[in-house]
Design a protein around this motif. Structure first.
Motif, PDB file in Angstrom:
ATOM      1  N   ALA A 105       0.827  -1.208   0.000  1.00 14.18           N
ATOM      2  CA  ALA A 105       0.000   0.000   0.000  1.00 14.18           C
ATOM      3  C   ALA A 105       0.861   1.258   0.000  1.00 14.18           C
ATOM      4  N   ARG A 163      -1.965  -6.144   7.144  1.00 12.88           N
ATOM      5  CA  ARG A 163      -2.961  -5.225   6.570  1.00 12.88           C
ATOM      6  C   ARG A 163      -2.410  -3.805   6.473  1.00 12.88           C
ATOM      7  N   LEU A 164      -1.464  -3.487   7.369  1.00 15.43           N
ATOM      8  CA  LEU A 164      -0.834  -2.158   7.323  1.00 15.43           C
ATOM      9  C   LEU A 164      -0.228  -1.887   5.951  1.00 15.43           C
ATOM     10  N   LYS A 178      -1.145  -3.710   3.088  1.00 17.00           N
ATOM     11  CA  LYS A 178      -1.923  -4.319   2.014  1.00 17.00           C
ATOM     12  C   LYS A 178      -2.710  -3.254   1.253  1.00 17.00           C
ATOM     13  N   PRO A 179      -2.493  -3.166  -0.066  1.00 16.07           N
ATOM     14  CA  PRO A 179      -3.280  -2.180  -0.802  1.00 16.07           C
ATOM     15  C   PRO A 179      -4.710  -2.689  -0.948  1.00 16.07           C
ATOM     16  N   ILE A 188      -2.856   5.519   8.494  1.00 11.46           N
ATOM     17  CA  ILE A 188      -2.098   4.289   8.228  1.00 11.46           C
ATOM     18  C   ILE A 188      -2.435   3.241   9.289  1.00 11.46           C
ATOM     19  N   ILE A 189      -2.497   3.677  10.541  1.00 10.13           N
ATOM     20  CA  ILE A 189      -2.794   2.735  11.621  1.00 10.13           C
ATOM     21  C   ILE A 189      -4.191   2.163  11.457  1.00 10.13           C
ATOM     22  N   ARG A 194      -5.578   1.364   8.890  1.00 10.82           N
ATOM     23  CA  ARG A 194      -5.628   0.303   7.873  1.00 10.82           C
ATOM     24  C   ARG A 194      -5.833  -1.062   8.514  1.00 10.82           C
ATOM     25  N   LEU A 195      -5.381  -1.191   9.765  1.00  2.00           N
ATOM     26  CA  LEU A 195      -5.554  -2.464  10.475  1.00  2.00           C
ATOM     27  C   LEU A 195      -7.034  -2.847  10.539  1.00  2.00           C
ATOM     28  N   CYS A 243     -11.085  -4.142   2.937  1.00  2.00           N
ATOM     29  CA  CYS A 243     -10.773  -3.869   1.540  1.00  2.00           C
ATOM     30  C   CYS A 243     -12.038  -4.069   0.725  1.00  2.00           C
TER      31      CYS A 243
END
Lengths: 213, 213
Positions: free
Chosen positions: A155, A196-197, A199-200, B193-194, B196-197, B201
């Motif tokens: 990402a 996941r941090l 993963k796009p 960014i954090i 994103r955990l 998706c």
């Protein structure tokens, strides 16, 4: 029949390894207060024998840090030689780092380093080498992130910031594992979640890719 | 004209707040070695005056922890009253927690708690109340994760594990901010960014949602 020099050498190496194994456990549990007597008792040998291998407990401690400094980087190198794309190698590296924190020996090493750092009992050159080792690990991650971002596997986001976040996260994970190994092993983090941090999401891919997926 | 009792009360409260402000800085810098003399010097008052407000440095320390215990939960409560979906409230909570670590006063509180815990100088009841406060925060996160997963806003995954990961991460973040505030403020993590955990998706949403987005 007297033992051959090779047999003697093997015995000496095994004895030394056994002392270091006990020392790791004892330093992890007692901190810098641990004595040669504690270590000898754990190894079930006499103090006299322990002194034939190490001049004092500082020498034992130094040998333990030395071992960590040799094992760590070679493990990182091995992981990086695993074939795969940058994203896959990043995933392998992080999964290994997370899983290592569930192993008692690794935890003991972290515990003793933690005691030594807090007690100010870490010689400057060791502290420097540990710092360099850690920096190298973070540099490697950064490189894999940059390559993975170029190929679209990882990402977007400032690589330095992503690495700093991962560094903070791994530090927190280590403390958690050290303080409560039982709870850690119950909830041992799924590396998939941590990844996941990096993963796009599909929406970050081009729309043509999204439609064809 | 003599001061009114109200004016006297205001002066006393301001003086007490000033002493606590200095104490927070001094304990953060010197750890449990800090003395009343250090605190009085920082506050630019006499030791005699400091003793009129606090019996000893332990009393000052206890008042600081008490302040943290009152401020923390009320801040969490306030954040939770912010309107929004569970996912939005989780994002607000985490963004605030991350941003707080960039503020010197919050860092000083973490530093002094850290010193006290390590030095074994934290009375049992305070340790217990701090632990409860932290547990409450994690429970709140878990609740928001569960609700967010039900509405599809938050990515799937065992909520206990997600909370444990976030807890380890925040702990690592705190240590980083405490040890190197300058570097932390340069790379201060982007809460996006954090988060994103927790971010699902597109491929994890239903295909109808994806097509309509």
């Amino acid at each position: 029949m007297p033992r051959t020099p090779e047999a003697n050498q093997r015995i000496r190496e095994a004895q030394r390894a056994k002392i270091l194994d006990s020392a790791r456990r004892v330093f992890a549990r007692k901190g810098m207060e641990a004595t040669i007597a504690d270590i000898a008792a754990d190894a079930q040998i006499s103090m006299g024998l322990a002194y034939r291998y190490f001049a004092d407990k500082e020498a034992i401690f130094a040998a333990l840090v030395q071992q960590t400094l040799s094992d760590g980087p070679s493990m990182t190198q091995k992981l990086l030689q695993v074939p795969g794309t940058p994203g896959q190698r990043l995933a392998t590296l992080i999964s290994h780092i997370v899983a290592a924190r569930g192993r008692p020996e690794t935890l003991e090493v972290y515990q003793l380093l933690n005691h030594a750092l807090y007690a100010g009992a870490m010689p400057d050159d060791m502290r420097e080498r540990l710092g360099k080792h850690y920096q190298m690990l973070l540099e490697t991650m950064k490189q894999l992130i940059i390559e993975g971002q170029a190929s679209g596997e990882v990402a977007p986001g400032d690589p330095d910031q992503l690495v700093a976040i991962m560094g903070a996260f791994l530090d927190g994970l280590t403390r958690w594992a050290v303080q409560d190994p039982e709870q850690f092993n119950t909830y041992v983090p799924d590396a998939e979640i941590i990844l996941r941090l990096f993963k796009p999401c599909a929406e970050e891919k081009s729309s043509s890719e999204r439609l064809s997926s």
